[in-house]
Scaffold this motif. Structure first.
Motif, mmCIF file in Angstrom:
data_model
loop_
_atom_site.group_PDB
_atom_site.id
_atom_site.type_symbol
_atom_site.label_atom_id
_atom_site.label_comp_id
_atom_site.label_asym_id
_atom_site.label_seq_id
_atom_site.Cartn_x
_atom_site.Cartn_y
_atom_site.Cartn_z
ATOM 1 N N ILE B 30 0.863 -1.185 0.000
ATOM 2 C CA ILE B 30 0.000 0.000 0.000
ATOM 3 C C ILE B 30 0.896 1.230 0.000
ATOM 4 O O ILE B 30 1.981 1.213 0.594
ATOM 5 C CB ILE B 30 -0.937 -0.019 1.223
ATOM 6 C CG1 ILE B 30 -1.972 1.083 1.095
ATOM 7 C CG2 ILE B 30 -0.158 0.113 2.525
ATOM 8 C CD1 ILE B 30 -3.141 0.932 2.018
ATOM 9 N N SER B 31 0.457 2.274 -0.661
ATOM 10 C CA SER B 31 1.254 3.510 -0.688
ATOM 11 C C SER B 31 0.752 4.481 0.373
ATOM 12 O O SER B 31 -0.377 4.376 0.856
ATOM 13 C CB SER B 31 1.153 4.171 -2.059
ATOM 14 O OG SER B 31 -0.151 4.661 -2.260
ATOM 15 N N SER B 32 1.612 5.430 0.709
ATOM 16 C CA SER B 32 1.219 6.449 1.691
ATOM 17 C C SER B 32 -0.012 7.204 1.204
ATOM 18 O O SER B 32 -0.855 7.607 2.002
ATOM 19 C CB SER B 32 2.372 7.415 1.931
ATOM 20 O OG SER B 32 2.774 8.016 0.717
ATOM 21 N N ASP B 33 -0.114 7.350 -0.111
ATOM 22 C CA ASP B 33 -1.247 8.098 -0.646
ATOM 23 C C ASP B 33 -2.561 7.346 -0.445
ATOM 24 O O ASP B 33 -3.588 7.952 -0.113
ATOM 25 C CB ASP B 33 -1.030 8.386 -2.126
ATOM 26 C CG ASP B 33 -2.025 9.401 -2.643
ATOM 27 O OD1 ASP B 33 -2.145 10.472 -2.003
ATOM 28 O OD2 ASP B 33 -2.695 9.126 -3.650
ATOM 29 N N GLY B 39 -7.844 7.808 5.342
ATOM 30 C CA GLY B 39 -7.935 8.472 6.634
ATOM 31 C C GLY B 39 -8.244 9.947 6.540
ATOM 32 O O GLY B 39 -8.269 10.647 7.542
ATOM 33 N N GLY B 40 -8.446 10.439 5.325
ATOM 34 C CA GLY B 40 -8.743 11.859 5.171
ATOM 35 C C GLY B 40 -7.574 12.758 5.516
ATOM 36 O O GLY B 40 -7.738 13.827 6.102
ATOM 37 N N THR B 41 -6.370 12.305 5.182
ATOM 38 C CA THR B 41 -5.208 13.153 5.434
ATOM 39 C C THR B 41 -4.360 13.186 4.158
ATOM 40 O O THR B 41 -4.867 12.886 3.084
ATOM 41 C CB THR B 41 -4.435 12.673 6.677
ATOM 42 O OG1 THR B 41 -3.315 13.495 6.888
ATOM 43 C CG2 THR B 41 -3.982 11.222 6.553
ATOM 44 N N THR B 42 -3.104 13.584 4.273
ATOM 45 C CA THR B 42 -2.245 13.686 3.091
ATOM 46 C C THR B 42 -1.147 12.638 3.153
ATOM 47 O O THR B 42 -0.793 12.152 4.229
ATOM 48 C CB THR B 42 -1.576 15.068 3.012
ATOM 49 O OG1 THR B 42 -0.683 15.184 4.121
ATOM 50 C CG2 THR B 42 -2.596 16.185 3.041
ATOM 51 N N SER B 43 -0.594 12.327 1.986
ATOM 52 C CA SER B 43 0.448 11.311 1.951
ATOM 53 C C SER B 43 1.687 11.770 2.724
ATOM 54 O O SER B 43 2.368 10.965 3.364
ATOM 55 C CB SER B 43 0.811 10.972 0.510
ATOM 56 O OG SER B 43 1.367 12.084 -0.131
ATOM 57 N N ALA B 44 1.947 13.062 2.677
ATOM 58 C CA ALA B 44 3.100 13.585 3.414
ATOM 59 C C ALA B 44 2.917 13.365 4.915
ATOM 60 O O ALA B 44 3.857 13.013 5.626
ATOM 61 C CB ALA B 44 3.288 15.075 3.119
ATOM 62 N N VAL B 46 1.192 10.986 6.350
ATOM 63 C CA VAL B 46 1.384 9.565 6.628
ATOM 64 C C VAL B 46 2.876 9.244 6.713
ATOM 65 O O VAL B 46 3.335 8.607 7.666
ATOM 66 C CB VAL B 46 0.732 8.695 5.524
ATOM 67 C CG1 VAL B 46 1.090 7.225 5.706
ATOM 68 C CG2 VAL B 46 -0.791 8.862 5.541
ATOM 69 N N ARG B 47 3.614 9.721 5.730
ATOM 70 C CA ARG B 47 5.048 9.393 5.720
ATOM 71 C C ARG B 47 5.759 10.023 6.906
ATOM 72 O O ARG B 47 6.625 9.413 7.526
ATOM 73 C CB ARG B 47 5.671 9.861 4.402
ATOM 74 C CG ARG B 47 5.138 9.104 3.199
ATOM 75 C CD ARG B 47 6.029 9.276 1.974
ATOM 76 N NE ARG B 47 6.198 10.646 1.558
ATOM 77 C CZ ARG B 47 5.339 11.319 0.781
ATOM 78 N NH1 ARG B 47 4.237 10.730 0.333
ATOM 79 N NH2 ARG B 47 5.583 12.570 0.445
ATOM 80 N N LYS B 48 5.387 11.270 7.230
ATOM 81 C CA LYS B 48 5.992 11.941 8.381
ATOM 82 C C LYS B 48 5.693 11.178 9.662
ATOM 83 O O LYS B 48 6.579 10.954 10.497
ATOM 84 C CB LYS B 48 5.441 13.363 8.453
ATOM 85 C CG LYS B 48 6.135 14.278 9.430
ATOM 86 C CD LYS B 48 7.561 14.595 9.035
ATOM 87 C CE LYS B 48 7.694 16.000 8.501
ATOM 88 N NZ LYS B 48 9.073 16.311 8.097
ATOM 89 N N ASP B 49 4.450 10.771 9.833
ATOM 90 C CA ASP B 49 4.063 10.030 11.035
ATOM 91 C C ASP B 49 4.924 8.776 11.185
ATOM 92 O O ASP B 49 5.440 8.491 12.263
ATOM 93 C CB ASP B 49 2.589 9.603 10.950
ATOM 94 C CG ASP B 49 1.622 10.772 11.155
ATOM 95 O OD1 ASP B 49 2.033 11.796 11.718
ATOM 96 O OD2 ASP B 49 0.452 10.643 10.739
ATOM 97 N N LEU B 50 5.038 8.038 10.093
ATOM 98 C CA LEU B 50 5.784 6.779 10.165
ATOM 99 C C LEU B 50 7.275 7.028 10.350
ATOM 100 O O LEU B 50 7.950 6.292 11.068
ATOM 101 C CB LEU B 50 5.536 5.960 8.891
ATOM 102 C CG LEU B 50 4.087 5.513 8.692
ATOM 103 C CD1 LEU B 50 3.927 4.792 7.367
ATOM 104 C CD2 LEU B 50 3.601 4.632 9.837
ATOM 105 N N TYR B 63 4.487 0.447 1.034
ATOM 106 C CA TYR B 63 4.729 -0.296 2.268
ATOM 107 C C TYR B 63 4.193 -1.719 2.148
ATOM 108 O O TYR B 63 3.130 -1.935 1.565
ATOM 109 C CB TYR B 63 4.049 0.410 3.445
ATOM 110 C CG TYR B 63 4.539 1.814 3.666
ATOM 111 C CD1 TYR B 63 5.606 2.061 4.532
ATOM 112 C CD2 TYR B 63 3.973 2.884 2.984
ATOM 113 C CE1 TYR B 63 6.080 3.349 4.717
ATOM 114 C CE2 TYR B 63 4.440 4.181 3.171
ATOM 115 C CZ TYR B 63 5.496 4.408 4.034
ATOM 116 O OH TYR B 63 5.968 5.682 4.215
ATOM 117 N N SER B 64 4.898 -2.647 2.732
ATOM 118 C CA SER B 64 4.381 -4.014 2.835
ATOM 119 C C SER B 64 3.306 -4.016 3.913
ATOM 120 O O SER B 64 3.556 -3.597 5.049
ATOM 121 C CB SER B 64 5.522 -4.968 3.213
ATOM 122 O OG SER B 64 5.014 -6.036 3.988
ATOM 123 N N VAL B 65 2.124 -4.463 3.559
ATOM 124 C CA VAL B 65 0.999 -4.398 4.493
ATOM 125 C C VAL B 65 1.267 -5.188 5.774
ATOM 126 O O VAL B 65 1.142 -4.648 6.869
ATOM 127 C CB VAL B 65 -0.317 -4.845 3.812
ATOM 128 C CG1 VAL B 65 -1.450 -4.915 4.819
ATOM 129 C CG2 VAL B 65 -0.676 -3.885 2.682
#
Lengths: 208, 208
Positions: B30-33, B39-44, B46-50, B63-65
């Motif tokens: 799955i991609s960050s996008d 989740g109603g957010t942005t891919s950036a 998601v990546r920042k969080d991770l 990402y590998s699920v």
DNA sequence: GATAGTTTGTGAACTAATTCACAAGCCCTC
DNA sequence: GAGGGCTTGTGAATTAGTTCACAAACTATC
């Protein structure tokens, strides 16, 4: 009016609940600092929050408790009676239907709906459980303002579709999934799994 | 480690729940996008969080699920079994005790307590309701990690005192009051009145 | 193995939220 | 009615959180 952050609205709600307690104690004025300490925030925060809506205090003295209560109720839209329906005649709905605090604040639960044939038609917390399919036509006469969605995750998308079709613009969602709604519909999610996971995270990362 | 914002933790929890759904569908990456859109957010975002916890993705691929699921569970501390007690044998507690999702995530409800003599000693959701006075000695052998406080507001301060005395460091509070706890105790509040008031505010201020 | 097409991870830029800090205003006392 | 003691209301400063934007890294194809 300037956009108000959700965190601000939550704090206003919190201040109101403190003021109600203080009112019962008979105190008539309160300072931003006292409110702040009760809510675990700062006096500047309290004043800033209130200043978004006007200036309600008296310098040197503080805020009049009954006046500020009244203003907050007005800001939060608690002047009117809101009509609430509960979708999902389960434990969560029952807890909400029973809690006296809601009625006191003007939230009246006037309908309960379920998908389960075994429940439909039965009495539940002084209300008759109705079929979800009836929601749309019922809402013509009941004019529900708020729907509390407390259904199992798998049924929830279909349920929400019915809620939207009934023209309801505010949803309190207890199902552990993300709802897809148009921009003019407001959703608040209460997700207990998420809260427990937050505690789990905190317990696992104490001290770093 | 850098302090993690509560909003970040909530999103991680949300990502995990999406991943579980995706895993069931059998997708493996799955991609960050894609996560962001669910989740109603942005891919950036998601990546920042991770990225706060490491780098789990493959450039060009996503990402590998299963791997990301596993990592998130680890980050959130869901590897271990958490022992939960419920204080207040009412509807809210019952809803929590019944929900299968908690057990699946490692939250095991192993005790229920109440102040009400009429309830103490009775069976409730497969557990025996015990007196709150017993909490401290029980916790010596049960080693509760988390207390769910679902008592009426007026009893809550006394109940919380017992919870703290039992050495429990995480509380999920449903009572509509602010808890006073030492800094090493984490509290999450779920306040349904506040949520409804948020909806009331939104309904009252649409369009400004 | 070079090229095209993706998607991550992350500093930098930006936006939002909170806190600081202080003039202005009010009460009370003398 | 002047002075001291508080507390508000609010711009400015700071801190926190989000989004941008792009080099780096990977896959797939030819």
């Amino acid at each position: 009016m300037k956009r108000i952050a959700e965190s601000t609205v939550r704090r206003l709600s919190l201040y109101l609940s403190f003021l109600e307690g203080i009112e019962r104690q008979g105190l008539t004025t309160i300072s931003s600092d006292e409110l702040a300490q009760m809510g675990g925030t700062t006096s500047a925060q309290v004043r800033k929050d209130l200043s978004l809506f006007g200036s309600f205090g008296k310098r040197g003295l503080g805020y009049s408790v009954p006046e500020l209560s009244r203003k907050l109720r007005e800001i939060l839209g608690l002047g009117k009676e809101w009509r609430v329906c509960i979708i999902g005649a389960g434990k969560i709905g029952a807890a909400l239907a029973r809690y006296r605090g809601f009625a006191e604040r003007g939230f009246q639960v006037t309908g309960v709906y379920d998908v389960d044939d075994a429940k439909i038609g039965k009495k539940w917390e002084n209300l008759n459980v109705r079929a979800i399919a009836d929601l749309e036509k019922d809402s013509a006469k009941h004019a529900y303002d708020i729907a509390v969605v407390a259904t199992p995750a798998e049924n929830t998308p279909a349920v929400v579709k019915q809620v939207l079709r009934a023209g309801i613009k505010a949803i309190l969602n207890f199902a552990p999934i993300q709802l897809a709604v148009p921009a003019d519909v407001t959703v608040r999610n209460v997700n207990m799994a998420m809260e427990l996971e937050g505690l789990s995270f905190a317990l696992s990362n104490r001290g770093d």
